[in-house]
Design a protein around this motif. Sequence first.
Motif, PDB file in Angstrom:
ATOM      1  N   ASP A 360     -10.911  12.575  -5.204  1.00 38.02           N
ATOM      2  CA  ASP A 360     -11.201  11.287  -4.577  1.00 38.02           C
ATOM      3  C   ASP A 360     -10.177  10.842  -3.548  1.00 38.02           C
ATOM      4  N   GLY A 361      -9.181  11.668  -3.243  1.00 37.88           N
ATOM      5  CA  GLY A 361      -8.090  11.221  -2.396  1.00 37.88           C
ATOM      6  C   GLY A 361      -8.516  10.761  -1.022  1.00 37.88           C
ATOM      7  N   LEU A 362      -9.292  11.569  -0.309  1.00 37.95           N
ATOM      8  CA  LEU A 362      -9.688  11.193   1.042  1.00 37.95           C
ATOM      9  C   LEU A 362     -10.582   9.963   1.010  1.00 37.95           C
ATOM     10  N   HIS A 363     -11.547   9.947   0.112  1.00 35.52           N
ATOM     11  CA  HIS A 363     -12.455   8.803   0.048  1.00 35.52           C
ATOM     12  C   HIS A 363     -11.719   7.522  -0.311  1.00 35.52           C
ATOM     13  N   ALA A 364     -10.778   7.606  -1.250  1.00 36.71           N
ATOM     14  CA  ALA A 364     -10.074   6.407  -1.709  1.00 36.71           C
ATOM     15  C   ALA A 364      -8.897   6.024  -0.819  1.00 36.71           C
ATOM     16  N   SER A 365      -8.567   6.842   0.196  1.00 34.71           N
ATOM     17  CA  SER A 365      -7.354   6.614   0.979  1.00 34.71           C
ATOM     18  C   SER A 365      -7.281   5.245   1.651  1.00 34.71           C
ATOM     19  N   PRO A 366      -8.366   4.678   2.200  1.00 34.18           N
ATOM     20  CA  PRO A 366      -8.228   3.339   2.798  1.00 34.18           C
ATOM     21  C   PRO A 366      -7.839   2.279   1.768  1.00 34.18           C
ATOM     22  N   LEU A 367      -8.414   2.354   0.586  1.00 34.68           N
ATOM     23  CA  LEU A 367      -8.114   1.375  -0.459  1.00 34.68           C
ATOM     24  C   LEU A 367      -6.683   1.538  -0.952  1.00 34.68           C
ATOM     25  N   ILE A 368      -6.279   2.779  -1.244  1.00 33.69           N
ATOM     26  CA  ILE A 368      -4.921   3.026  -1.731  1.00 33.69           C
ATOM     27  C   ILE A 368      -3.897   2.614  -0.677  1.00 33.69           C
ATOM     28  N   ALA A 369      -4.126   2.991   0.572  1.00 34.69           N
ATOM     29  CA  ALA A 369      -3.157   2.725   1.633  1.00 34.69           C
ATOM     30  C   ALA A 369      -2.971   1.232   1.867  1.00 34.69           C
ATOM     31  N   THR A 370      -4.061   0.498   1.972  1.00 35.52           N
ATOM     32  CA  THR A 370      -3.942  -0.931   2.255  1.00 35.52           C
ATOM     33  C   THR A 370      -3.355  -1.675   1.059  1.00 35.52           C
ATOM     34  N   ALA A 371      -3.711  -1.250  -0.157  1.00 32.30           N
ATOM     35  CA  ALA A 371      -3.165  -1.907  -1.343  1.00 32.30           C
ATOM     36  C   ALA A 371      -1.657  -1.694  -1.438  1.00 32.30           C
ATOM     37  N   LEU A 372      -1.196  -0.466  -1.211  1.00 28.64           N
ATOM     38  CA  LEU A 372       0.242  -0.199  -1.275  1.00 28.64           C
ATOM     39  C   LEU A 372       0.976  -0.888  -0.133  1.00 28.64           C
ATOM     40  N   GLU A 374       0.192  -3.689   1.395  1.00 28.38           N
ATOM     41  CA  GLU A 374       0.300  -5.111   1.097  1.00 28.38           C
ATOM     42  C   GLU A 374       1.370  -5.384   0.051  1.00 28.38           C
ATOM     43  N   ALA A 375       1.448  -4.528  -0.958  1.00 25.23           N
ATOM     44  CA  ALA A 375       2.462  -4.709  -1.999  1.00 25.23           C
ATOM     45  C   ALA A 375       3.865  -4.474  -1.461  1.00 25.23           C
ATOM     46  N   LEU A 376       4.033  -3.425  -0.664  1.00 21.15           N
ATOM     47  CA  LEU A 376       5.358  -3.085  -0.153  1.00 21.15           C
ATOM     48  C   LEU A 376       5.843  -4.075   0.905  1.00 21.15           C
ATOM     49  N   LEU A 377       4.898  -4.699   1.612  1.00 25.26           N
ATOM     50  CA  LEU A 377       5.260  -5.649   2.654  1.00 25.26           C
ATOM     51  C   LEU A 377       5.300  -7.090   2.159  1.00 25.26           C
ATOM     52  N   ALA A 378       5.044  -7.298   0.870  1.00 28.62           N
ATOM     53  CA  ALA A 378       5.079  -8.645   0.310  1.00 28.62           C
ATOM     54  C   ALA A 378       6.489  -9.227   0.448  1.00 28.62           C
ATOM     55  N   PRO A 379       6.617 -10.535   0.632  1.00 29.74           N
ATOM     56  CA  PRO A 379       7.954 -11.142   0.746  1.00 29.74           C
ATOM     57  C   PRO A 379       8.827 -10.782  -0.445  1.00 29.74           C
ATOM     58  N   GLU A 380      10.107 -10.589  -0.168  1.00 27.28           N
ATOM     59  CA  GLU A 380      11.043 -10.204  -1.210  1.00 27.28           C
ATOM     60  C   GLU A 380      11.038 -11.219  -2.342  1.00 27.28           C
ATOM     61  N   GLY A 381      10.983 -10.708  -3.565  1.00 24.96           N
ATOM     62  CA  GLY A 381      10.982 -11.571  -4.739  1.00 24.96           C
ATOM     63  C   GLY A 381       9.610 -11.890  -5.268  1.00 24.96           C
ATOM     64  N   THR A 382       8.539 -11.540  -4.508  1.00 21.41           N
ATOM     65  CA  THR A 382       7.184 -11.779  -4.997  1.00 21.41           C
ATOM     66  C   THR A 382       6.718 -10.587  -5.814  1.00 21.41           C
ATOM     67  N   ALA A 383       5.723 -10.815  -6.671  1.00 19.29           N
ATOM     68  CA  ALA A 383       5.200  -9.743  -7.518  1.00 19.29           C
ATOM     69  C   ALA A 383       4.443  -8.734  -6.661  1.00 19.29           C
ATOM     70  N   ALA A 384       4.777  -7.472  -6.803  1.00 25.75           N
ATOM     71  CA  ALA A 384       4.117  -6.404  -6.047  1.00 25.75           C
ATOM     72  C   ALA A 384       3.002  -5.818  -6.902  1.00 25.75           C
ATOM     73  N   ALA A 385       1.981  -6.613  -7.165  1.00 25.97           N
ATOM     74  CA  ALA A 385       0.897  -6.175  -8.043  1.00 25.97           C
ATOM     75  C   ALA A 385      -0.215  -5.547  -7.221  1.00 25.97           C
ATOM     76  N   LEU A 386      -0.760  -4.456  -7.716  1.00 30.06           N
ATOM     77  CA  LEU A 386      -1.900  -3.828  -7.072  1.00 30.06           C
ATOM     78  C   LEU A 386      -3.183  -4.464  -7.592  1.00 30.06           C
ATOM     79  N   PRO A 387      -4.248  -4.433  -6.796  1.00 31.87           N
ATOM     80  CA  PRO A 387      -5.517  -5.016  -7.242  1.00 31.87           C
ATOM     81  C   PRO A 387      -6.217  -4.127  -8.261  1.00 31.87           C
TER      82      PRO A 387
END
Length: 490
Positions: A360-372, A374-387
Amino acid sequence: MSVQGVDVLVVGAGVVGRSVAFALASAEPAVRVVLAGASGGAAASGAAGAMLGALGEVTDLATRTRHGRLRTELALAAAVRWPAWREHVRARAGKGAGAPPMDGYGTGTFVILNAVSSPLDDASFTAIAQVAAEYGRGCQEADPSDIPGHRPLDNDRALRACYLPEEGFLDARAWLAALDAALAALPNVIRAPAGPLAALPTGAYLLDTPAGAFRAPRAVVAAGAWTTPLLDALDPDLPVVPVLSTAGTALTVTGLQPLPAVIRTPNRAYACGLHTVPQADGSRYIGATAQPCLTPTSHPAAGALRSLLDAALGQLDHHLATAAVTHTHHGNRPISLDGHPVIGPTPKDGLWVASGTHRDGLHASPLIATALAEALLAPEGTAAALPDPLTAFAPTRPLIADLPAKEAAAEAAAHHAALTAEARTRPPLTGAWPRMLADAYQDLMNHAYAAMPDGYIPPPDLAPLAYEESGPALAELAAAHLGRHRAHFG
C-alpha cells in the motif's frame, strides 16, 4: 568533518520518503530538508504496479478483523487525497528536467474471479462488493467477456467480474520521475546518497553520506525493507516493530493494444493479486509475485518469473505469448513482523518512522506524507498526533494479532490451498488424497505457528518464513523484539 545543519532528515528515497520530503518542503519554504537514499536498486517503488486501489485491495480477512478494516479505511482516505496531491506534485514539477509529459493516470479496475481459484478468492470477491456498498463506492457487475484486453485460456477463464469505476492507477516509474522533478524545483530540498544515521548526545541526528554530513533535530526513517537494519545501527534497544521484505517480480510488455483499465484478481498472500496495469507509453505492466524474506533480495528468482508468466498468459491474456518483454522489475515490499504499517514517532525525541506499508505504500503516500508533514511542522510544544487510522499503526505498538494462533494458522493454510489451485495441482483421486493435502497444510501451519514465541502470531503473508529453514531465525527475531518491547514498556 564539516557538518551542514538542516531542519529534517528524510532517510529513504522510495515513494514514501520522496513524498514526505515533498510535503515538508512545499508546505514550509523555510524548512530545509535532506532526502537521502538511492532512487533505484531493489526498492519496492520502482517495481510497483501503482494500482491506487482501495476496494481492489479488500479481502475477506480484512472485513473480519479490526486492523484489516482500519487498513481499508486508510486506503479509502488515501484515495480521496490523490487528485489534489497529483495536481500539486505535477504543478511543482512543471516542465522541469525529468518531468514526464504523462504519468499514466487513469481510473477503472476490473476484478475477475476465475476458474483457477479457491473459496478464499470467492469470499474476497464478495467482500469487495460488500465494502463498496458500505462506503458508497462504485461497484458494478461486469460480463467477463466484455473486459477489454482480457483473453484468458478457456481453462482459466473468469467466471465472474466486477467493475470499480473510481479505482485509480498510475505508471509508477513516470510518477517517481514527476516527484523527482517536483523535488528538484524546491530550493529547500537537498538530495544525498544513502548513509548511516546516528543519534547525537545533543538529541539531534547525524546523517553521514558520501556527499557530505548533515545534522538535524528531526529525522524520518522511510527506508522500506531496509528500515530495521538502519534503526538497529542507530539504537539496538529501540522497540520499533521490525520490518522484513516480500520480494516481488513484475514485467513490462509491449506489442499489444493499450489497456483502458486495470484487470486484476483478488488479493491473497504470495501473489498479491495477479494484475495488469496500463502504462503511460501504452505498454502493460504485469505483476506480481510475493516471496517473504527475512532480508531484501537483489534479483528475481527463476521460479517467480515462471509463475508470473504462466499465470498472466493463462488468466489475463494468452496473446502475451507474442508480446515483447521490455523490462523485468524486482522490488522488496516492506512488511512488518505483524503485517501492518509502522508509522509515527518513536520513543527517541525527533525520530519518526514511515515503513511497513507492504502493498500500500504508493497508494497511501499522499496521506502518510501530509500527515507526517503536519505533525513535524506543528508549533514547538504542541502534540504531534497523527490522524486516525494511522494511530493504530504506531512504531512501538504491541504486535497486532487480530486472530488467535489456531485461526491464523487455518487462514495461512487456506492461502496455501489457493496457491495450489492456481498452480493446477491435482492430487490422486483415490481414497482421501484431496482432503489429505488440505490436512497436510493445516498440520504444517499448526506446527510452524506453535514454534513461534508467545506473543507472536505471523500474518499469512509471512507464514512460509515460519516453516521453511528461516523458521528459527523468524522466531529469534520475534523473541528479540518482544524482549525489547517488555524492557521498554514493562
